[in-house]
Design a protein around this motif. Structure first.
Motif, PDB file in Angstrom:
ATOM      1  N   TRP A 125      -2.774   4.140  -5.391  1.00 25.34           N
ATOM      2  CA  TRP A 125      -3.380   3.232  -4.420  1.00 25.34           C
ATOM      3  C   TRP A 125      -2.353   2.236  -3.887  1.00 25.34           C
TER       4      TRP A 125
ATOM      5  N   GLU B  76      -3.613   0.986 -10.708  1.00 24.74           N
ATOM      6  CA  GLU B  76      -3.483   1.180  -9.263  1.00 24.74           C
ATOM      7  C   GLU B  76      -2.207   1.948  -8.910  1.00 24.74           C
TER       8      GLU B  76
ATOM      9  N   ARG C 168      -5.669  -6.294  -4.437  1.00 26.82           N
ATOM     10  CA  ARG C 168      -5.514  -4.842  -4.424  1.00 26.82           C
ATOM     11  C   ARG C 168      -6.190  -4.236  -3.202  1.00 26.82           C
ATOM     12  N   GLU C 169      -7.419  -4.669  -2.931  1.00 23.99           N
ATOM     13  CA  GLU C 169      -8.150  -4.109  -1.800  1.00 23.99           C
ATOM     14  C   GLU C 169      -7.537  -4.539  -0.470  1.00 23.99           C
TER      15      GLU C 169
ATOM     16  N   ARG D 137      -4.459  -2.370   0.021  1.00 24.13           N
ATOM     17  CA  ARG D 137      -4.773  -0.966   0.288  1.00 24.13           C
ATOM     18  C   ARG D 137      -5.104  -0.708   1.759  1.00 24.13           C
TER      19      ARG D 137
ATOM     20  N   ARG E  34       0.826  -1.202   0.000  1.00 19.15           N
ATOM     21  CA  ARG E  34       0.000   0.000   0.000  1.00 19.15           C
ATOM     22  C   ARG E  34       0.864   1.257   0.000  1.00 19.15           C
TER      23      ARG E  34
END
Length: 387
Positions: free
Chosen positions: A341, A336, A316-317, A320, A256
């Motif tokens: 992000w 991203e 990705r989430e 993050r 992140r």
């Protein structure tokens, strides 16, 4: 036109004429009377909207349409193997293999279940093979059934390619290419290729099937998918497929924005990476193998994996909102990274890299349209990041 509208007996007659050069010789070769073979040829030419041969006193001369179509039909008939196979049997066998049950095959094709049962049963008797077996309350293909279904799908693909080439001969370049899209091609390479190809061939149809290597390799071998694009295996996964390298992709460690390791300014070591949780694909996948090698080459044991995931979106989430790390190609998360992000923690220790390329069936003969797609793919690959 649909391949199901054609008659295999008519196709065999046409192929025999093309191979032997006369109706008489063809009739003897496939045990059909001369009037019947002449009638079959006339019906086929009407369906295809092409004259296939020039009739001469000394025999039959192939016209351009036959020169294009006959080799495709010969290859298809070679896959089918037996002259006793009918189009109804071929169609029913493929439908059953695709659907997994007579009920679903009936729904998919619009043909009544009894007619599908009868066609498969007659096919089994004609081939002297047990194609289907009972399993509990359902049915499943036998090993012979699976091999037969694959052969029929490959035959279908050849005839469909021939029909596409005939359409191109008339100036109607419609055609179709089915692409098996593995994760590494979806973000940039494939969209770039498809966009340019569509500009050049707006009437052609591109079908994209997403999946992992394991999910796509059998459809490729079956002729359902024409080409797979993504990370290549160290060796060809089967004798009937060919791998074609396009470019080299260098892996990076991602985290992140503001991740503690991002403050080390390029001095990140494998020991540093081992202190954080990871999300990575399952054991046995090429990415997981490379991830393991990354730590082993540094002389340390790979850390435990609290989360196994090959989903770029899910990872990705997770990244993050936590200190998790993952190993990916920058191309897979280009958006991203540009949005801020995610951040690139470091190049993967050990200079980990993968070869990205296409995988096709051995002996596959692409149509002119499909060949052009492969050329556009190669051109797009040359613009990708090569390190």
């Amino acid at each position: 036109m649909e391949i199901s509208q054609l008659n295999l007996r008519h196709l065999r007659a046409m192929a025999a004429i093309a191979r032997l050069g006369s109706v008489t010789a063809a009739a003897q070769a496939i045990s059909i009377t001369q009037p019947a073979i002449t009638q079959a040829l006339a019906k086929l030419e009407s369906q295809l909207d092409h004259q296939l041969f020039e009739r001469r006193p000394d025999g039959m001369t192939k016209l351009p349409a036959a020169t294009i179509f006959a080799p495709r039909v010969e290859t298809a008939l070679g896959h089918i193997g037996s002259r006793r196979v009918t189009m109804a049997g071929l169609r029913a066998m493929i439908a059953l293999a695709d659907a997994g049950s007579y009920a679903e095959a009936s729904e998919a094709t619009g043909h009544a279940q009894p007619s599908l049962h009868r066609a498969v049963r007659e096919l089994s008797l004609a081939l002297k093979r047990n194609l289907v077996e009972r399993r509990g309350k359902g049915i499943a293909l036998t090993e012979q059934g699976r091999k037969t279904a694959r052969a029929f799908r490959l035959a279908r693909a050849e005839v469909e390619a021939g029909l596409s080439e005939l359409a191109a001969l008339n100036g109607r370049e419609t055609g179709r290419i089915a692409i098996g899209a593995m994760p590494l091609c979806r973000a940039r390479l494939l969209p770039k290729t498809v966009a340019k190809f569509h500009q050049e061939h707006p009437e052609s149809k591109v079908v994209i099937v997403e999946g992992s290597f394991r999910e796509l390799i059998e459809p490729l071998r079956d002729g359902v998918v024409d080409v797979m694009i993504g990370a290549l295996r160290p060796t060809a996964p089967a004798e009937d497929v060919v791998q074609n390298p396009l470019f080299i992709d260098r892996l990076v460690v991602l985290g992140r924005r503001g991740h503690p390791l991002s403050e080390l300014a390029g001095a990140v070591t494998a020991n540093d990476l081992a202190k954080y949780p990871w999300t990575i694909s399952a054991p046995g996948t090429p990415l997981r193998i490379l991830w393991t090698q990354m730590f082993q080459s540094a002389g340390i044991s790979p850390p435990s994996i609290p989360l196994e995931s090959s989903s770029v979106i899910a990872n990705r989430e997770i990244l993050r909102t936590s200190d998790f790390l993952t190993l990916l190609s920058p191309d897979q998360v280009a958006v991203e990274l540009e949005a801020g992000w995610l951040t690139r923690i470091c190049e993967a220790p050990g200079n980990l890299e993968r070869t990205i390329g296409s995988t096709t069936r051995a002996g596959w003969r692409p149509t002119a349209m499909q060949s052009r797609f492969l050329k556009v793919l190669d051109e797009a690959a040359k613009t990708m990041r090569i390190t």
